[in-house]
Motif scaffolding. Structure first.
Motif, PDB file in Angstrom:
ATOM      1  N   ALA A 263       3.279  -5.985 -13.577  1.00  0.00           N
ATOM      2  CA  ALA A 263       3.306  -4.898 -14.558  1.00  0.00           C
ATOM      3  C   ALA A 263       3.389  -5.467 -15.961  1.00  0.00           C
ATOM      4  O   ALA A 263       3.820  -6.611 -16.153  1.00  0.00           O
ATOM      5  CB  ALA A 263       4.500  -3.985 -14.295  1.00  0.00           C
ATOM      6  N   MET A 264       2.963  -4.663 -16.928  1.00  0.00           N
ATOM      7  CA  MET A 264       2.992  -5.114 -18.311  1.00  0.00           C
ATOM      8  C   MET A 264       4.040  -4.310 -19.074  1.00  0.00           C
ATOM      9  O   MET A 264       4.182  -3.097 -18.893  1.00  0.00           O
ATOM     10  CB  MET A 264       1.627  -4.901 -18.945  1.00  0.00           C
ATOM     11  CG  MET A 264       1.508  -5.542 -20.302  1.00  0.00           C
ATOM     12  SD  MET A 264      -0.113  -5.236 -21.017  1.00  0.00           S
ATOM     13  CE  MET A 264       0.079  -3.576 -21.564  1.00  0.00           C
ATOM     14  N   VAL A 265       4.786  -5.016 -19.933  1.00  0.00           N
ATOM     15  CA  VAL A 265       5.809  -4.354 -20.743  1.00  0.00           C
ATOM     16  C   VAL A 265       5.116  -3.584 -21.870  1.00  0.00           C
ATOM     17  O   VAL A 265       4.342  -4.161 -22.625  1.00  0.00           O
ATOM     18  CB  VAL A 265       6.798  -5.374 -21.337  1.00  0.00           C
ATOM     19  CG1 VAL A 265       7.808  -4.671 -22.241  1.00  0.00           C
ATOM     20  CG2 VAL A 265       7.493  -6.146 -20.233  1.00  0.00           C
ATOM     21  N   GLU A 266       5.392  -2.300 -21.957  1.00  0.00           N
ATOM     22  CA  GLU A 266       4.798  -1.486 -23.028  1.00  0.00           C
ATOM     23  C   GLU A 266       5.738  -1.330 -24.202  1.00  0.00           C
ATOM     24  O   GLU A 266       5.306  -1.267 -25.348  1.00  0.00           O
ATOM     25  CB  GLU A 266       4.475  -0.086 -22.501  1.00  0.00           C
ATOM     26  CG  GLU A 266       3.096   0.032 -21.922  1.00  0.00           C
ATOM     27  CD  GLU A 266       2.652   1.475 -21.922  1.00  0.00           C
ATOM     28  OE1 GLU A 266       1.478   1.707 -22.212  1.00  0.00           O
ATOM     29  OE2 GLU A 266       3.492   2.374 -21.640  1.00  0.00           O
ATOM     30  N   ARG A 267       7.020  -1.228 -23.902  1.00  0.00           N
ATOM     31  CA  ARG A 267       7.975  -0.950 -24.951  1.00  0.00           C
ATOM     32  C   ARG A 267       9.365  -1.301 -24.432  1.00  0.00           C
ATOM     33  O   ARG A 267       9.663  -1.112 -23.254  1.00  0.00           O
ATOM     34  CB  ARG A 267       7.947   0.538 -25.286  1.00  0.00           C
ATOM     35  CG  ARG A 267       8.365   0.895 -26.680  1.00  0.00           C
ATOM     36  CD  ARG A 267       7.815   2.275 -26.982  1.00  0.00           C
ATOM     37  NE  ARG A 267       8.848   3.285 -26.755  1.00  0.00           N
ATOM     38  CZ  ARG A 267       9.676   3.703 -27.705  1.00  0.00           C
ATOM     39  NH1 ARG A 267       9.602   3.220 -28.932  1.00  0.00           N
ATOM     40  NH2 ARG A 267      10.572   4.612 -27.453  1.00  0.00           N
ATOM     41  N   VAL A 268      10.218  -1.821 -25.306  1.00  0.00           N
ATOM     42  CA  VAL A 268      11.606  -2.076 -24.936  1.00  0.00           C
ATOM     43  C   VAL A 268      12.484  -1.302 -25.907  1.00  0.00           C
ATOM     44  O   VAL A 268      12.330  -1.434 -27.118  1.00  0.00           O
ATOM     45  CB  VAL A 268      11.945  -3.583 -25.007  1.00  0.00           C
ATOM     46  CG1 VAL A 268      13.371  -3.828 -24.512  1.00  0.00           C
ATOM     47  CG2 VAL A 268      10.946  -4.405 -24.198  1.00  0.00           C
ATOM     48  N   VAL A 269      13.377  -0.461 -25.380  1.00  0.00           N
ATOM     49  CA  VAL A 269      14.273   0.320 -26.238  1.00  0.00           C
ATOM     50  C   VAL A 269      15.699  -0.170 -26.002  1.00  0.00           C
ATOM     51  O   VAL A 269      16.170  -0.196 -24.868  1.00  0.00           O
ATOM     52  CB  VAL A 269      14.191   1.830 -25.894  1.00  0.00           C
ATOM     53  CG1 VAL A 269      15.042   2.638 -26.861  1.00  0.00           C
ATOM     54  CG2 VAL A 269      12.740   2.293 -25.931  1.00  0.00           C
ATOM     55  N   GLU A 278       9.732   0.278 -20.736  1.00  0.00           N
ATOM     56  CA  GLU A 278       8.611   1.069 -20.238  1.00  0.00           C
ATOM     57  C   GLU A 278       7.516   0.111 -19.799  1.00  0.00           C
ATOM     58  O   GLU A 278       7.135  -0.787 -20.535  1.00  0.00           O
ATOM     59  CB  GLU A 278       8.091   2.005 -21.332  1.00  0.00           C
ATOM     60  CG  GLU A 278       9.103   3.079 -21.701  1.00  0.00           C
ATOM     61  CD  GLU A 278       8.709   3.864 -22.945  1.00  0.00           C
ATOM     62  OE1 GLU A 278       9.627   4.338 -23.644  1.00  0.00           O
ATOM     63  OE2 GLU A 278       7.486   3.956 -23.225  1.00  0.00           O
ATOM     64  N   LEU A 279       7.047   0.320 -18.579  1.00  0.00           N
ATOM     65  CA  LEU A 279       6.091  -0.616 -17.986  1.00  0.00           C
ATOM     66  C   LEU A 279       4.855   0.129 -17.493  1.00  0.00           C
ATOM     67  O   LEU A 279       4.914   1.310 -17.193  1.00  0.00           O
ATOM     68  CB  LEU A 279       6.731  -1.305 -16.775  1.00  0.00           C
ATOM     69  CG  LEU A 279       8.031  -2.059 -17.014  1.00  0.00           C
ATOM     70  CD1 LEU A 279       8.918  -1.953 -15.791  1.00  0.00           C
ATOM     71  CD2 LEU A 279       7.755  -3.507 -17.338  1.00  0.00           C
ATOM     72  N   GLY A 304       3.777  -6.339 -24.204  1.00  0.00           N
ATOM     73  CA  GLY A 304       2.562  -7.000 -23.740  1.00  0.00           C
ATOM     74  C   GLY A 304       2.811  -8.076 -22.698  1.00  0.00           C
ATOM     75  O   GLY A 304       1.876  -8.599 -22.091  1.00  0.00           O
ATOM     76  N   GLN A 305       4.066  -8.392 -22.485  1.00  0.00           N
ATOM     77  CA  GLN A 305       4.413  -9.437 -21.526  1.00  0.00           C
ATOM     78  C   GLN A 305       4.139  -8.965 -20.089  1.00  0.00           C
ATOM     79  O   GLN A 305       4.256  -7.789 -19.775  1.00  0.00           O
ATOM     80  CB  GLN A 305       5.911  -9.735 -21.685  1.00  0.00           C
ATOM     81  CG  GLN A 305       6.379 -10.960 -20.960  1.00  0.00           C
ATOM     82  CD  GLN A 305       7.860 -11.172 -21.247  1.00  0.00           C
ATOM     83  OE1 GLN A 305       8.394 -10.628 -22.206  1.00  0.00           O
ATOM     84  NE2 GLN A 305       8.495 -11.961 -20.416  1.00  0.00           N
ATOM     85  N   ILE A 306       3.777  -9.933 -19.216  1.00  0.00           N
ATOM     86  CA  ILE A 306       3.566  -9.586 -17.809  1.00  0.00           C
ATOM     87  C   ILE A 306       4.829  -9.935 -17.024  1.00  0.00           C
ATOM     88  O   ILE A 306       5.373 -11.031 -17.152  1.00  0.00           O
ATOM     89  CB  ILE A 306       2.367 -10.378 -17.237  1.00  0.00           C
ATOM     90  CG1 ILE A 306       1.071 -10.018 -17.991  1.00  0.00           C
ATOM     91  CG2 ILE A 306       2.216 -10.125 -15.731  1.00  0.00           C
ATOM     92  CD1 ILE A 306       0.662  -8.567 -17.868  1.00  0.00           C
ATOM     93  N   VAL A 307       5.333  -8.954 -16.255  1.00  0.00           N
ATOM     94  CA  VAL A 307       6.499  -9.206 -15.408  1.00  0.00           C
ATOM     95  C   VAL A 307       6.178  -8.734 -13.998  1.00  0.00           C
ATOM     96  O   VAL A 307       5.131  -8.130 -13.748  1.00  0.00           O
ATOM     97  CB  VAL A 307       7.755  -8.462 -15.924  1.00  0.00           C
ATOM     98  CG1 VAL A 307       8.248  -9.044 -17.233  1.00  0.00           C
ATOM     99  CG2 VAL A 307       7.473  -6.976 -16.055  1.00  0.00           C
TER     100      VAL A 307
END
Lengths: 330, 118
Positions: A263-269, A278-279, A304-307
């Motif tokens: 999954a790709m990171v869309e946003r970190v709150v 949010e992924l 944008g990171q891949i996890v």
């Protein structure tokens, strides 16, 4: 003090059925929340118990007495309304004394009781004010003292904190909890706020579309919801096909392992102690993960990171529980 | 009616329901809750109606024929006196009318409920 039992209560308004054969037991001395979205029938159920609405079918018992035919004034209930229903032309003292004055109690006794109650709700010294001179939180505490003055066997609160701002609401919730520990009167609180219900109540009755979805402790509802509606209503949830995962059960890894999905990171709150991530999974499904701030920092998450995600706990409902709108028994 | 109905609507029924759960019967609820909440509007309506009744000229004159001592209002009396060249009588009655008007205004102010001035 008494428990409350509703048996097969049905209530219709002009062709709209607000309650379908609702049966529920509220244990003596408990603090129970009626939780549901607007239009779920929770306020109607409360008003039927109070005697302010007449059910089309069914019975209401307070203690072991059938009160279905009894008017509200003879039911021994104390009721608190969302918009306070303060008697505006009376002082705080007269508001609280109202029920006792109606019962023609001796003046000295009324004075003693009112001052006791004002102390209990922390409004000593404001007895001579008029409701217009009080803040919303103070008005609602006055309304609570007024309801308690007649020593009701049950206390009914209809969205009591709904009209207050978030901070006062939080304070009053904690205060209500403490008050209930002190006076131990059987209490029902109607709310659409699952957090409020979980924080205040020992037992929660979840209503939807005029039917009871589940009855249980906050823990039971959260950990083992009976169906999809309860699962999604009592807390945030990710839906992946037929599977439901709570955001805090989503685990993130930097390296792939068995059963994990890219999954790709869309946003970190960042929210203080917790971080929400949010992924988007590689199959296009969106996913929310809840981590502690510490975990988020260790992973050094960036947009944008891949996890690699996997869930530590998943819930799948049976066919019957998945479609709560279909008619079913109970 | 025109004064009272909007006020009743605005006040709503929550206060009455609260009184009911506190043990008040319908009559007690009306006397202690409903009526005090609308008394300002009721008083206002009564005063306006009375003023209208005292001050009416045309309708009384045309419909009921202006019979002295029976269907004569003060303004009609003023006209009768004036037409009969009793100017001082007409003036005295006019002053009385003016005094009534002032008394009404003062009375209305005194009736002003406390919670609104708070």
């Amino acid at each position: 003090m008494s428990g409350i039992t509703a048996i097969d209560v049905t209530k219709r308004f002009n062709g709209f059925t607000a309650l379908h054969d609702v049966s529920v037991t509220i244990p003596e001395g408990s603090l129970t929340a009626l939780l549901g979205p607007s239009g779920s029938g929770k306020s109607t159920l409360l008003r039927v118990i109070a005697g302010l609405e007449e059910p089309d079918a069914g019975q209401v018992l307070i203690g072991s007495e059938d009160v279905t035919e009894r008017p509200a004034r003879a039911r021994g209930v104390g009721m608190v309304f969302q918009h306070y229903a303060a008697f505006k032309h009376m002082t705080v003292y007269d508001n609280v004394a109202f029920g006792l004055t109606i019962r023609k109690r001796p003046r000295a006794e009324i004075g003693r009781r009112v001052h006791e109650l004002l102390e209990l709700v922390q409004l000593e010294g404001l007895a001579k004010r008029y409701p217009a001179q009080l803040s919303g939180g103070q008005r609602q505490r006055m309304a609570l003292a007024r309801a308690l003055a007649v020593e009701p066997s049950v206390l009914l609160l209809d969205e009591p904190f709904g009209a207050l701002d978030a901070r006062v609401r939080k304070e009053l919730r904690a205060w209500l909890r403490r008050l209930h520990d002190e006076v131990h009167v059987t209490t029902i609180i109607v709310t659409h706020d699952q957090e409020e219900a979980m924080e205040v109540a020992g037992q929660i009755v979840v209503l939807n579309d005029g039917r009871i979805e589940q009855v249980g402790s906050p823990r039971e509802l959260y950990d083992s919801p009976a169906n999809e509606f309860v699962m999604t209503f009592v807390g945030p949830v990710n839906r992946l096909g037929e599977t439901f995962v709570r955001p805090h059960d989503v685990e993130l890894r930097l390296e792939p392992d068995e059963g994990s999905v890219e999954a790709m990171v869309e946003r970190v709150v960042h929210l203080g102690f917790e971080a929400r991530v949010e992924l988007v999974r590689d199959d296009g499904q969106h996913l929310l993960a809840q981590l502690t701030q510490e975990e988020a920092e260790q992973l050094e998450l960036e947009r944008g990171q891949i996890v690699y995600v996997r869930s530590s706990r998943e819930t799948v409902f049976s066919e019957a529980a998945r479609h709560p709108d279909q008619p079913r028994s109970g | 009616m025109r004064e009272v109905v909007p006020v009743l609507r605005e006040v709503g029924t929550e206060q009455e329901q609260a009184a009911e759960t506190l043990g008040a019967g319908p009559f007690q609820t009306f006397r202690r809750i409903t009526f005090p909440a609308i008394r300002w509007a009721v008083a206002y309506g009564v005063v306006l109606t009375t003023a209208r009744a005292i001050g009416e000229f045309g309708a009384v004159s045309a419909v009921s024929g202006n019979i002295e001592g029976k269907t004569q209002t003060l303004p009609l009396y003023v006209k009768a006196q004036f037409d009969g060249f009793d100017t001082s009588g007409a003036y005295a009655t006019s002053v009385l009318l003016a005094l009534i008007a002032i008394a009404v205004v003062v009375g209305l102010r005194a009736l002003h409920p406390r919670e609104e001035s708070a």
